[in-house]
Write an enzyme that holds these catalytic residues in place. Structure first.
Site, PDB file in Angstrom:
ATOM      1  N   ARG A 108       0.809  -1.204   0.000  1.00  8.87           N
ATOM      2  CA  ARG A 108       0.000   0.000   0.000  1.00  8.87           C
ATOM      3  C   ARG A 108       0.849   1.264   0.000  1.00  8.87           C
ATOM      4  O   ARG A 108       0.562   2.222  -0.748  1.00  8.87           O
ATOM      5  CB  ARG A 108      -0.950  -0.012   1.197  1.00  8.87           C
ATOM      6  CG  ARG A 108      -1.837   1.230   1.350  1.00  8.87           C
ATOM      7  CD  ARG A 108      -2.408   1.758   0.047  1.00  8.87           C
ATOM      8  NE  ARG A 108      -3.059   0.733  -0.757  1.00  8.87           N
ATOM      9  CZ  ARG A 108      -3.253   0.839  -2.066  1.00  8.87           C
ATOM     10  NH1 ARG A 108      -2.839   1.909  -2.734  1.00  8.87           N
ATOM     11  NH2 ARG A 108      -3.862  -0.124  -2.732  1.00  8.87           N
ATOM     12  N   LYS A 143       2.763  24.995  -4.315  1.00 11.54           N
ATOM     13  CA  LYS A 143       1.512  24.412  -3.817  1.00 11.54           C
ATOM     14  C   LYS A 143       1.633  22.888  -3.842  1.00 11.54           C
ATOM     15  O   LYS A 143       1.031  22.198  -4.665  1.00 11.54           O
ATOM     16  CB  LYS A 143       0.327  24.898  -4.652  1.00 11.54           C
ATOM     17  CG  LYS A 143       0.094  26.404  -4.526  1.00 11.54           C
ATOM     18  CD  LYS A 143      -1.029  26.865  -5.438  1.00 11.54           C
ATOM     19  CE  LYS A 143      -1.229  28.380  -5.335  1.00 11.54           C
ATOM     20  NZ  LYS A 143      -2.274  28.861  -6.260  1.00 11.54           N
ATOM     21  N   LYS A 175       4.998  39.395  -4.685  1.00 12.78           N
ATOM     22  CA  LYS A 175       3.585  39.254  -5.051  1.00 12.78           C
ATOM     23  C   LYS A 175       2.799  40.486  -4.602  1.00 12.78           C
ATOM     24  O   LYS A 175       3.353  41.418  -4.012  1.00 12.78           O
ATOM     25  CB  LYS A 175       3.034  37.968  -4.440  1.00 12.78           C
ATOM     26  CG  LYS A 175       3.722  36.719  -5.009  1.00 12.78           C
ATOM     27  CD  LYS A 175       3.253  35.450  -4.334  1.00 12.78           C
ATOM     28  CE  LYS A 175       1.838  35.078  -4.728  1.00 12.78           C
ATOM     29  NZ  LYS A 175       1.763  34.689  -6.164  1.00 12.78           N
ATOM     30  N   GLU A 205       5.082  39.758  -9.556  1.00 13.04           N
ATOM     31  CA  GLU A 205       3.733  39.445 -10.040  1.00 13.04           C
ATOM     32  C   GLU A 205       3.030  40.729 -10.452  1.00 13.04           C
ATOM     33  O   GLU A 205       3.007  41.703  -9.679  1.00 13.04           O
ATOM     34  CB  GLU A 205       2.950  38.740  -8.933  1.00 13.04           C
ATOM     35  CG  GLU A 205       1.506  38.436  -9.276  1.00 13.04           C
ATOM     36  CD  GLU A 205       0.754  37.876  -8.087  1.00 13.04           C
ATOM     37  OE1 GLU A 205       0.759  36.655  -7.907  1.00 13.04           O
ATOM     38  OE2 GLU A 205       0.182  38.692  -7.326  1.00 13.04           O
ATOM     39  N   ASP A 226      -0.340  37.571 -13.959  1.00  7.69           N
ATOM     40  CA  ASP A 226      -1.328  36.859 -13.147  1.00  7.69           C
ATOM     41  C   ASP A 226      -2.753  37.115 -13.619  1.00  7.69           C
ATOM     42  O   ASP A 226      -3.199  38.262 -13.664  1.00  7.69           O
ATOM     43  CB  ASP A 226      -1.185  37.278 -11.674  1.00  7.69           C
ATOM     44  CG  ASP A 226      -2.033  36.434 -10.755  1.00  7.69           C
ATOM     45  OD1 ASP A 226      -2.024  35.196 -10.906  1.00  7.69           O
ATOM     46  OD2 ASP A 226      -2.708  37.005  -9.871  1.00  7.69           O
TER      47      ASP A 226
END
Length: 289
Positions: A108, A143, A175, A205, A226
């Site tokens: 597994r 992410k 960002k 960004e 973006d």
């Protein structure tokens, strides 16, 4: 459908083994595999194959091999479709021989890694295929599943993609909230440039063409376009004119990637190929006789 990625370099076992060991420890719990130990004789030996149930791209075979080896070094795993191989349903990706009990106990965990990472590779390949005919390369983001970043980013490469920043320490990405916190793109870039070493690149960004103008004026190395439409991206790429690397991001899907790539961007990044990729269905089947 067995073509593989010849440029793919395996991750060092020294990096992979602690991750696999932790997964086995979690699964074995306090008393080990009480099902297998109670019904399978220690002397039992078997042969098995790991085969695909659906088409896709394979990744994670080293994790599977380590899982079996940690349970019993007497297990041999022979890879027949290496990481990066495109496979059809029913293809055998590896064959296994050794003690039945250890194979059952490791099964597994080995398949968890293999199915998940093959899913990441398959998702990446779907975007790579969609962008064909254009220069854009597909990249992942940060992410990722906590603890699995190295494995997932390797799976992205197996699918034909490339890696973005591995972590917060290997590149500056300014960002919208960074810009809001300091009051503008120019000041943010200037502060970063003063603080970092000469080998570190700066990306900003931007959401509008006026923001792009400010980023280019500040001398950034890359710009992240973006959530722009393909039409606006095309205009942005023309503005950039090779002065910085152009990256498109924001809700990139299999259906939209071709139009985004056609804008002329250098890079297309997508978080979902690591955080939301569907597992590829593979199974372990014992062989009779």
């Amino acid at each position: 459908m067995s073509a593989s990625n010849p440029s793919l370099v395996p991750l060092p076992s020294l990096l992979v083994e602690p991750i696999v060991r932790a997964a086995l420890t979690e699964d074995l719990g306090r008393a080990g595999d009480i099902t297998t130990s109670s019904i399978v004789p220690a002397s039992a030996r078997v042969r098995a194959v790991i085969a695909t149930r659906q088409p896709g791209v394979v990744a994670g075979l080293e994790c599977a091999a380590i899982a079996f080896r940690l349970l019993d070094p007497a297990i041999t795993l022979t890879i027949q479709r290496p990481d990066g191989s495109r496979v059809a349903a029913g293809d055998v990706v590896a064959s296994i021989a050794g003690p039945a009990g250890a194979i059952l106990t490791a099964e597994r965990v080995a398949l968890n890694f293999l199915c998940h990472l093959s899913g990441v590779a398959t998702a990446t390949a779907s975007l790579v295929d969609g962008a064909k005919g254009h220069r854009a390369r597909i990249t992942c983001t940060r992410k990722t599943t906590p603890g699995l970043r190295a494995l997932e980013k390797h799976a992205v490469r197996a699918g034909g993609g490339v890696s973005h920043r591995f972590g917060l320490d290997d590149g500056v990405l300014i960002k919208d909230n960074h810009i809001e916190a300091v009051g503008g793109i120019g000041v943010a870039v200037a502060r970063a440039r003063q603080a970092i070493g000469h080998m570190v690149k700066i990306e900003v960004e931007v959401e509008t063409l006026s923001d792009l103008d400010a980023a280019l004026a500040a001398g950034v190395d890359a710009v992240l376009l973006d959530n722009m439409t393909p039409a606006v991206m095309t205009e942005a790429v023309a503005k950039i004119a090779g002065r910085a690397v152009s990256e498109a991001s924001g809700r990139i899907t299999r259906d939209t990637v071709a139009a985004v790539a056609a804008s002329g961007v250098d890079i297309i990044s997508a978080g979902w190929i690591t955080h939301s990729a569907a597992a590829l269905d593979l199974g372990l089947d014992f062989q009779k006789g």
